[in-house]
Write an enzyme that holds these catalytic residues in place. Sequence first.
Site, short mmCIF file in Angstrom:
data_model
loop_
_atom_site.label_atom_id
_atom_site.label_comp_id
_atom_site.label_asym_id
_atom_site.label_seq_id
_atom_site.Cartn_x
_atom_site.Cartn_y
_atom_site.Cartn_z
N SER A 41 0.80 -1.22 0.00
CA SER A 41 0.00 0.00 0.00
C SER A 41 0.83 1.28 0.00
CB SER A 41 -0.94 0.00 1.20
OG SER A 41 -0.21 -0.19 2.39
N ASP A 327 -3.30 8.55 7.26
CA ASP A 327 -4.31 7.77 7.97
C ASP A 327 -3.60 6.98 9.07
OD1 ASP A 327 -3.08 5.66 6.67
OD2 ASP A 327 -4.73 5.23 5.30
N HIS A 330 -0.46 5.10 6.74
CA HIS A 330 0.18 5.54 5.49
C HIS A 330 0.59 7.00 5.53
CE1 HIS A 330 -2.55 2.15 4.40
NE2 HIS A 330 -1.40 1.70 3.94
#
Length: 378
Positions: A41, A327, A330
């Site tokens: 991610s 978040d 990340h």
Amino acid sequence: MESELKALWLLSVVLLVSNWKHWTHGKSVPQVPCYFVFGDSLFDNGNNNYLNTAAKVNYLPYGIDFDTGASGRCSNGLNIADTIAEQLGFDSYITHFGIGGCTNFLDGVNYGSSGAGILDITGSKSGELFTMNIQLYNHNITVSRIAKILGSEEDARKHLSQCIYVSDMGHNDYLNNYFLDNYNSSQIYDPEQFSQLLIETYETQLESLYRTGARKIALFGLIRVGCMPYNIQQNLDKLDASSCAYELNNDVQIFNGKLLGLVEKLNNKHSDARFTYINSYEIDSDNQTNKGFTYTHESCCLVEPRTVPCTSLSVPCSNRDDYVYWDGAHFTEAKALAFGKRAYKRQSPTDAHPYDISELVKLKLDDSDAYDINHAEL
Ligand SMILES: *[C@@H]1O[C@H](CO)[C@@H](O)[C@H](O)[C@H]1NC(C)=O
Ligand SMILES: *[C@@H]1O[C@H](CO)[C@@H](O)[C@H](O)[C@H]1NC(C)=O
Ligand SMILES: *[C@@H]1O[C@H](CO)[C@@H](O)[C@H](O)[C@H]1NC(C)=O
């Protein structure tokens, strides 16, 4: 009418300029003919949008600072892979592979998938994803298409040998497997054994990447996962002096140490290729990269307790450049830029070993013709 049109034109120019903060230098010639991205991610630029999984972020406020809005990147704007494409001189984003592949693959493809890891089992309980093995399978599809377009496998190899490959793998083998109770890895392996399993599997995968013609490969180590806002909240009883979950950081450091060793091993074995280790753990330190950030351990966007993603359509912090974390897990674009800068051009000798990405670009390898920047059209 004319004045309205003028106002409209002016407005669109203002919007264009304000959105297009990056890639402002117009048509530039990249330093390498192509750039291929494997990852999780931290690097995913939209691949998971096509999958049946909860691990996708194609909704606002993700992408609030991105020119096309929510794109699937786990960031308010660019991610680390993007910032490296920019520094390599590419004049637009590297496209994602998606399902079935993309049409403009000659200058590279991003295969990154949120939740993915080195092991096939990693992340498998949270939905579909492109594991490292699937990402390599997808890359093989791209390689055959390049051979078809360039006319021969030999021409494809020549092209592919001049490119930069980055791989950011392993975070989820811990976050989305080893650290979770609903996977049995931590019952079967101690941290040392588990990192060994990861490294041996990764080695096989990197050998496969080498066989497809990759010759300049940057392997990103693992960041301080114990400093992610989500993991700080989950481990409030096990924090070190810098308020990070030390057990988690210690575990990923074992992997990092072995990854550095793997880079040495692969370089000794393949004189016609160069692998390099990007010291993400050090680059991620508060010490240097986080200098200038006010908030290093909290999320900018609204996150429900004990979760990672931003709440859909919630209003994020307005001073996003002051935050390291977007978040629960990340980076913000601001941090991705600071990070990518150090991976591309080292700030301290330990940031990369033996090469930073700008040095990897310039290396002349045994059987690859040096890339001629004056004949970059393809
Ligand atoms: C991809 O191609 C390489 C080289 O042709 C091969 O060794 C490898 O097994 C293939 N990988 C996958 C996942 O199909
Ligand atoms: C661990 O879990 C995997 C997948 O869920 C399963 O195949 C395996 O048998 C389990 N191993 C043990 C020792 O419980
Ligand atoms: C901070 O950076 C300095 C200089 O690079 C280094 O010597 C030191 O070990 C770092 N400290 C921490 C806590 O990372």
